[in-house]
Design an enzyme around this catalytic site. Structure first.
Site, PDB file in Angstrom:
ATOM      1  N   TYR A  51       0.823  -1.369  -0.132  1.00 45.09           N
ATOM      2  CA  TYR A  51      -0.001  -0.103  -0.078  1.00 45.09           C
ATOM      3  C   TYR A  51       1.036   1.358  -0.029  1.00 45.09           C
ATOM      4  CZ  TYR A  51      -4.377  -2.639   0.556  1.00 45.09           C
ATOM      5  OH  TYR A  51      -5.629  -3.462   0.570  1.00 45.09           O
ATOM      6  N   HIS A 117      -9.919  -6.459  -1.529  1.00 51.57           N
ATOM      7  CA  HIS A 117      -9.177  -5.669  -2.251  1.00 51.57           C
ATOM      8  C   HIS A 117      -9.270  -6.082  -3.985  1.00 51.57           C
ATOM      9  CE1 HIS A 117      -5.468  -3.639  -4.183  1.00 51.57           C
ATOM     10  NE2 HIS A 117      -5.248  -4.824  -4.803  1.00 51.57           N
TER      11      HIS A 117
END
Ligand code: ATP
Ligand code: MG
Length: 141
Positions: A51, A117
């Site tokens: 991330y 995700h």
């Protein structure tokens, strides 16, 4: 073939809440083929790298803490138009805004703990797939 794969993670909240089977079923029923899959857990370093694009965001610490809080299922999915079609299937980041019937509408609990995700581009799908899987774990069948 370019453009036919995406990377998903069933996040720690959904794994903890017993939704691996239901989410996987919804994904395959929607026409995605699973070409790589495993139950795994991100380390702090893994989550920070995965991330990295969000590292200046105020929620970054919370995101890393959540994503390392338990096992996840990582998978590479194949389908025509995989990235866009998968983001339609999962719904908006905030489950309160996710369309009815989408995976996040059904299984997410909050904007932070949002069940799944999905890659946001073909380029990132390839980077994220290679992040989780060695070449010999990525199948073509
Ligand atoms: P993902 O990348 O996980 O598929 P996304 O592309 O819908 O989700 P991003 O903007 O990439 O959303 O944000 C990555 C993740 O960071 C979100 O899925 C969510 O878990 C978390 N996140 C995003 N915005 C917030 C926020 N305002 N507060 C808390 N967590 C957030
Ligand atoms: Mg994203």
């Amino acid at each position: 073939m370019a453009g036919n794969k995406t990377l998903t993670m069933i996040k720690p909240d959904a794994v903890r809440n017993g939704h691996i089977g239901a989410i996987t079923n919804q994904i395959t029923e929607a026409g995605f083929r699973i070409v790589a899959m495993k139950l795994t857990q991100l380390t702090q370093n893994d989550a920070e790298r995965f991330y990295a694009v969000h590292k200046e965001r105020p929620f970054f610490g919370e995101l890393v803490e959540f994503m390392t809080s338990g096992p996840i299922v990582a998978a590479i999915l194949e389908k025509d138009n995989a990235v866009a079609d998968f983001r339609t299937l999962i719904g908006a980041t905030n489950p309160a805004e996710a369309a009815e019937g989408t995976i996040r509408a059904k299984y997410a609990t909050s904007i932070g703990e949002n069940a799944v995700h999905g890659s946001d581009s073909d380029e990132n799908a390839k980077i994220e797939g290679d992040f989780h899987f060695a070449g010999r774990e990525q199948f073509d069948y």
